[in-house]
Motif scaffolding. Structure first.
Motif, mmCIF file in Angstrom:
data_model
loop_
_atom_site.group_PDB
_atom_site.id
_atom_site.type_symbol
_atom_site.label_atom_id
_atom_site.label_comp_id
_atom_site.label_asym_id
_atom_site.label_seq_id
_atom_site.Cartn_x
_atom_site.Cartn_y
_atom_site.Cartn_z
ATOM 1 N N ALA A 192 0.900 -1.063 0.103
ATOM 2 C CA ALA A 192 0.223 0.420 0.071
ATOM 3 C C ALA A 192 0.932 0.739 -0.025
ATOM 4 C CB ALA A 192 -1.024 0.067 1.879
ATOM 5 N N GLY B 157 -2.952 0.925 -1.558
ATOM 6 C CA GLY B 157 -3.460 1.515 -1.391
ATOM 7 C C GLY B 157 -2.538 2.946 -2.470
ATOM 8 N N TYR B 158 -1.806 3.104 -2.058
ATOM 9 C CA TYR B 158 -1.227 4.473 -3.118
ATOM 10 C C TYR B 158 -1.475 4.001 -4.330
ATOM 11 C CZ TYR B 158 1.940 7.438 -5.721
ATOM 12 O OH TYR B 158 2.426 7.623 -6.942
ATOM 13 N N HIS C 1 -7.581 -2.395 1.341
ATOM 14 C CA HIS C 1 -7.119 -1.106 1.178
ATOM 15 C C HIS C 1 -7.231 -0.323 2.097
ATOM 16 C CE1 HIS C 1 -8.361 3.053 -0.232
ATOM 17 N NE2 HIS C 1 -7.332 2.853 -0.759
ATOM 18 N N GLN C 2 -6.161 -0.454 2.067
ATOM 19 C CA GLN C 2 -5.521 0.456 2.980
ATOM 20 C C GLN C 2 -6.099 2.126 3.185
ATOM 21 O OE1 GLN C 2 -1.146 0.778 4.342
ATOM 22 N NE2 GLN C 2 -1.854 0.612 7.034
ATOM 23 N N ARG C 3 -6.813 2.328 3.472
ATOM 24 C CA ARG C 3 -7.058 4.259 3.553
ATOM 25 C C ARG C 3 -5.962 5.029 3.649
ATOM 26 N NH1 ARG C 3 -11.790 3.978 0.771
ATOM 27 N NH2 ARG C 3 -12.718 1.904 1.511
ATOM 28 N N GLU C 4 -5.261 4.958 5.377
ATOM 29 C CA GLU C 4 -3.914 5.635 5.129
ATOM 30 C C GLU C 4 -2.491 5.112 5.645
ATOM 31 O OE1 GLU C 4 -5.342 9.216 7.705
ATOM 32 O OE2 GLU C 4 -7.325 7.699 8.192
ATOM 33 N N GLN C 5 -2.036 5.008 5.067
ATOM 34 C CA GLN C 5 -0.187 3.922 5.700
ATOM 35 C C GLN C 5 -0.297 4.897 6.576
ATOM 36 O OE1 GLN C 5 -0.928 5.620 1.643
ATOM 37 N NE2 GLN C 5 -1.975 3.306 2.306
ATOM 38 N N LYS D 116 -3.740 2.166 -6.234
ATOM 39 C CA LYS D 116 -4.498 0.716 -5.933
ATOM 40 C C LYS D 116 -4.452 0.296 -7.548
ATOM 41 C CE LYS D 116 -8.842 1.891 -4.275
ATOM 42 N NZ LYS D 116 -10.157 1.768 -3.680
ATOM 43 N N GLN D 117 -5.111 0.813 -8.031
ATOM 44 C CA GLN D 117 -5.771 0.693 -9.298
ATOM 45 C C GLN D 117 -4.787 -0.253 -10.146
ATOM 46 O OE1 GLN D 117 -9.141 0.762 -9.097
ATOM 47 N NE2 GLN D 117 -9.646 -0.502 -10.605
ATOM 48 N N THR E 105 -6.218 -5.139 8.095
ATOM 49 C CA THR E 105 -7.258 -4.651 7.152
ATOM 50 C C THR E 105 -7.505 -5.938 6.091
ATOM 51 O OG1 THR E 105 -5.631 -4.153 5.471
ATOM 52 C CG2 THR E 105 -6.602 -2.352 6.141
#
Length: 244
Positions: free
Chosen positions: A8, A54-55, A77-81, A57-58, A90
């Motif tokens: 992520a 995360g970063y 999905h880790q929304r914030e690292q 991710k797509q 997660t």
């Protein structure tokens, strides 16, 4: 075992290689780092790949889809690292037994199978692949202290003054007990939820964590020059002093 891949992070230290792609999609000798991680895990018998993204991710999801080499992929999905312990939480709902964990920015040519075998045969609460690094590099990693039985008795994350040069390499096996420990972790002085702190809680609770010395090599792709060194090693062109 299922296998968890942490991928992520933004890879800020890898810039400019990560300006337009996530760290795991940086190519090393013609293949993304994640592809090399997936190949290792499948060789170890992974029944499912659970990838924390995360970063950008797509980019990862579109590249790999819902399976790799016939092995299903699940994305979390880790929304914030906020650190590795935070990332690991997660995937909690996807794990119900012993599992492998690999950091998705590492290249391995080592005895990962020994870690899996120790987990399966000894029913340890965890097993880590560890290695000795130059003292001036130890502060980049989680530094381990072991007892006479080869069990880890303490882990310190990125210490300013490392008490040893034995470090975690980025490949682990765990039981689901690690999730309870991760829930109890408090933010570190880096304001992250550290996996080393979760490991420390396991140790304090009396659980056994085995240290498996590395046989071979691994490379943490943290900086552009690490990618270059990994490519040299994969090509068999590394200088002897660089591969000790």
């Amino acid at each position: 075992m299922k296998a968890v891949v942490l991928a992520a992070g933004q890879g800020t230290r890898l810039r400019p290689l990560t300006d337009d792609k996530p760290k795991g999609m940086v190519e090393v000798a013609g293949a993304p780092i994640l592809t090399r991680c997936f190949d290792e895990l499948i060789e170890l018998g992974a029944t499912e790949l659970i990838v924390v993204v995360g970063y950008k991710k797509q980019d990862i999801i579109e590249h790999y889809g819902d399976e790799y080499e016939g092995v299903p992929i699940t994305y979390a999905h880790q929304r914030e690292q906020k650190g590795l312990a935070h990332a690991l939480l997660t995937v909690e709902d996807h794990i119900d037994d012993d599992f492998m964990l690999i950091l998705g920015d590492n290249i391995f040519a080592a005895n990962l199978e020994d870690v899996v075998q120790r987990q399966q045969e000894d029913r340890a609460d965890a097993a880590f692949l560890v290695e000795e690094v130059p003292w001036d590099e130890a502060s980049r990693y989680g530094v381990c202290d072991t007892n006479d039985y080869g069990e880890i008795v303490d882990v310190i994350e990125k210490p300013g003054d490392p008490p040893s040069n034995l470090v975690m390499t980025g490949f682990y096996t765990f039981t689901p007990a690690i999730f309870h420990a991760c829930h109890l972790v408090q933010p570190s002085n880096r304001n992250e939820y550290e996996i080393s702190d979760a490991v420390g809680l396991l140790i304090e609770s009396g659980r056994t964590i085995d240290a498996i010395p590395i046989d071979g090599w691994r490379m943490d792709i943290g900086f552009p020059e690490d990618r270059d060194r990994a490519e040299e090693r994969l090509a068999g062109t590394a200088q002897p002093a660089d591969s000790e």
